[in-house]
Design a protein around this motif. Sequence first.
Motif, PDB file in Angstrom:
ATOM      1  N   CYS A 121       0.849  -1.186   0.000  1.00 30.17           N
ATOM      2  CA  CYS A 121       0.000   0.000   0.000  1.00 30.17           C
ATOM      3  C   CYS A 121       0.887   1.239   0.000  1.00 30.17           C
ATOM      4  CB  CYS A 121      -0.912  -0.018   1.232  1.00 30.17           C
ATOM      5  SG  CYS A 121      -1.770   1.544   1.554  1.00 30.17           S
ATOM      6  N   LEU A 128       0.089  -5.771   0.428  1.00 31.89           N
ATOM      7  CA  LEU A 128      -1.306  -5.910   0.015  1.00 31.89           C
ATOM      8  C   LEU A 128      -1.775  -7.341   0.195  1.00 31.89           C
ATOM      9  CD1 LEU A 128      -1.287  -3.776  -3.279  1.00 31.89           C
ATOM     10  CD2 LEU A 128      -2.012  -3.071  -0.993  1.00 31.89           C
ATOM     11  N   VAL A 139      -7.230  -5.224   0.410  1.00 29.36           N
ATOM     12  CA  VAL A 139      -7.799  -4.661  -0.816  1.00 29.36           C
ATOM     13  C   VAL A 139      -8.870  -5.622  -1.326  1.00 29.36           C
ATOM     14  CG1 VAL A 139      -7.322  -3.869  -3.170  1.00 29.36           C
ATOM     15  CG2 VAL A 139      -5.604  -3.569  -1.394  1.00 29.36           C
ATOM     16  N   THR A 143     -10.694  -5.498  -7.058  1.00 29.90           N
ATOM     17  CA  THR A 143      -9.810  -4.350  -7.284  1.00 29.90           C
ATOM     18  C   THR A 143      -8.370  -4.798  -7.433  1.00 29.90           C
ATOM     19  OG1 THR A 143     -11.285  -2.919  -6.005  1.00 29.90           O
ATOM     20  CG2 THR A 143      -9.032  -2.150  -6.344  1.00 29.90           C
ATOM     21  N   TYR A 144      -7.974  -5.742  -6.594  1.00 31.53           N
ATOM     22  CA  TYR A 144      -6.592  -6.238  -6.644  1.00 31.53           C
ATOM     23  C   TYR A 144      -6.286  -6.856  -8.004  1.00 31.53           C
ATOM     24  CZ  TYR A 144      -2.337  -8.723  -5.315  1.00 31.53           C
ATOM     25  OH  TYR A 144      -1.044  -9.170  -5.252  1.00 31.53           O
ATOM     26  N   LYS A 147      -6.098  -4.121 -10.789  1.00 26.51           N
ATOM     27  CA  LYS A 147      -4.856  -3.358 -10.732  1.00 26.51           C
ATOM     28  C   LYS A 147      -3.652  -4.215 -11.128  1.00 26.51           C
ATOM     29  CE  LYS A 147      -6.561   0.571  -9.251  1.00 26.51           C
ATOM     30  NZ  LYS A 147      -6.484   1.811 -10.070  1.00 26.51           N
ATOM     31  N   GLN A 152      -0.695  -1.889 -11.926  1.00 25.01           N
ATOM     32  CA  GLN A 152      -0.878  -0.663 -11.165  1.00 25.01           C
ATOM     33  C   GLN A 152      -0.943  -0.911  -9.663  1.00 25.01           C
ATOM     34  OE1 GLN A 152      -4.466   1.029 -12.831  1.00 25.01           O
ATOM     35  NE2 GLN A 152      -3.347   2.092 -14.453  1.00 25.01           N
ATOM     36  N   LEU A 153      -0.338  -2.015  -9.205  1.00 24.07           N
ATOM     37  CA  LEU A 153      -0.404  -2.331  -7.778  1.00 24.07           C
ATOM     38  C   LEU A 153       0.351  -1.323  -6.918  1.00 24.07           C
ATOM     39  CD1 LEU A 153      -0.086  -6.238  -7.755  1.00 24.07           C
ATOM     40  CD2 LEU A 153      -2.110  -4.845  -7.306  1.00 24.07           C
ATOM     41  N   LYS A 155      -0.010   1.686  -7.100  1.00 22.77           N
ATOM     42  CA  LYS A 155      -0.895   2.837  -6.954  1.00 22.77           C
ATOM     43  C   LYS A 155      -2.168   2.464  -6.191  1.00 22.77           C
ATOM     44  CE  LYS A 155       0.798   4.892 -11.268  1.00 22.77           C
ATOM     45  NZ  LYS A 155       0.438   5.413 -12.608  1.00 22.77           N
ATOM     46  N   VAL A 156      -2.069   1.425  -5.365  1.00 23.78           N
ATOM     47  CA  VAL A 156      -3.239   0.944  -4.620  1.00 23.78           C
ATOM     48  C   VAL A 156      -3.102   1.365  -3.159  1.00 23.78           C
ATOM     49  CG1 VAL A 156      -4.477  -1.098  -3.830  1.00 23.78           C
ATOM     50  CG2 VAL A 156      -3.595  -1.005  -6.157  1.00 23.78           C
ATOM     51  N   CYS A 158      -4.825   0.767   0.726  1.00 21.29           N
ATOM     52  CA  CYS A 158      -5.612  -0.264   1.423  1.00 21.29           C
ATOM     53  C   CYS A 158      -6.810   0.352   2.146  1.00 21.29           C
ATOM     54  CB  CYS A 158      -4.734  -1.034   2.402  1.00 21.29           C
ATOM     55  SG  CYS A 158      -4.221  -0.103   3.856  1.00 21.29           S
ATOM     56  N   TYR A 322       0.840  10.191  -4.860  1.00 20.45           N
ATOM     57  CA  TYR A 322       0.814   8.916  -4.131  1.00 20.45           C
ATOM     58  C   TYR A 322       1.711   8.993  -2.902  1.00 20.45           C
ATOM     59  CZ  TYR A 322      -1.258   7.404  -8.519  1.00 20.45           C
ATOM     60  OH  TYR A 322      -2.062   7.294  -9.615  1.00 20.45           O
TER      61      TYR A 322
END
Length: 569
Positions: A121, A128, A139, A143-144, A147, A152-153, A155-156, A158, A322
């Motif tokens: 995260c 994650l 997450v 969504t996981y 991404k 794009q993980l 940019k995730v 939690c 971010y």
Amino acid sequence: MASRALSLSSLSSLSPISLSHHLACSTPSSLRFYSSKPIVVVNKSVQSHYDEQTPADTRVSISTPEVEGTGAAAPTRGDIFLERQKSFAAATTVLAACTKKKKKKKIDKVGGSVKVSLPSCYGCGAPLQTSETDAPGYVDPDTYQLKKKHHQLRKVICGRCRLLSHGHMVTAVGGHGGYSGGKQFVSAEELRKKLSHLRHEKALIVKLVDIVDFNGSFLGRVRDLAGANPIILVVTKVDLLPKGTNLDCVGDWVVEATMKKKLNVLSVRLTSSKSLVGIAGVVSEIQKEKKGAANVGKSAFISALLKMMSYKDPVAAAAQKYKPIQSAVPGTTLGPIQIDAFLGGGKLYDTPGVHLHHRQAAVVHSEDLPALAPQSRLRGQSFPNSQVALDEWTAGKIASNGLNGFSIFWGGLVRVDILKVLPRTRLTFYGPKGLQIHMVPTDKADEFYQAEVGISLTPPTGNPSNDWTGLETQRHLQIKFEDAKSSPACDVAVSGLGWIAVEPVGRSPGVSDSDSEETDKELLLAVHVAKPVEVFIRPPMPAGKAGEEWYQYRELTEMEEEVRPKWYF
């Protein structure tokens, strides 16, 4: 067979890669790999262009077939174009395969061991996961996967960080309203293990200390982490000091305290992450000293740092989107967060908050945490105080014998018993405004606390009988002083809360100065706090306008002047 001549004018409109195929060697069409990473190899007239733009370790040799035929047998421009496109497509395929293979093998070296990097995260640094909904790093599975599919993980954020960003008090400590297991919270020893490799590397360390809780927030045994690496000591929240405070005096006071710890401190920076005071100086020094270094900091400071850097550095501007999450909850950051913040490369790391069990935040409920975080300038509350209305008996008792025989409660978290002081001794409390101060005779203090804790003595709030253990620790303080009239004798600092300035002779009217000579120069206090909370005795901080009047700069030798770090604000 000789190749057909190509005029420079016919090539001027082609891209460098297209041009390379016209100027390639006359060998059969082939792909040659001199390493596992690609670069285009062309004839000398074009080679220098690629050497300037392509790293030496990312090269692949590519050549195109010599165009055969002259006259009527010469290939058409369409044939030449198709041959060039085939070669370019082949090169693109190889490059993509090499890049994909490189990403799969990406590893992270920590403390000498090698392990595969896990997506984390960006708000708190927790790995994650999709299994435990109430744990950090959770997450939604859909969504996981989405991404992950789009790479794009990184940019995730939690679920816990989403709650924190909306003002919810969700800790990572078991029993304090947060994650029941408390597995993700980082203790001081665990942080030392995670960062122990820094002492063996070349790094620039940025250490943050809270000026309101200077002793409680100064992580012990810092040398075990930093080794001989240079340290920039950033003192935060100076905007909370009482109005009129001379920051020159405070800076010198901080340097004196730091010198006793024998650290390789480059400088001391007095800053405010809220108002950005002093941040520009920190940015300047980091960019001057950094050598691809890892930096240790806190999320609020890093946000302010990125904001200041973004004016001149586009990479830092992009990183602001971010940035780590900020909140009043201890343990907001749960893992090292890498931030690309420098245009010339280099990384900035936000490390986990340290669980210091001796601070007040470790013993109160999450609902009471905001009350421990001052939001505006501190204003000292002094006792005795002529502006505070007292009943006739209490006023007469103080007039004849000072504070002797009284107990002072600082909210429901601290109790100070005055055992032996001078008639004009004054105690000034610096801390959160929400904590009310009550004074009662010591022989009635226990009964008063039992009746009022959670009501007028807050925090703790609500029904403290459920999980509040009370003020179990009692520390007896013997305070000696030389000149009762020149300055406070000392500060009594309560970890995670603030401090109490002890003035042997305050400015209370109606008492003659001769009274101070009737006793030996010693004060006796007893301080009661919750069991893990620590109490420190330290030289008095020159806070407020009066601090500039009594603070004295120590005379330095030439050698001390050379090695002593400077302070800036």
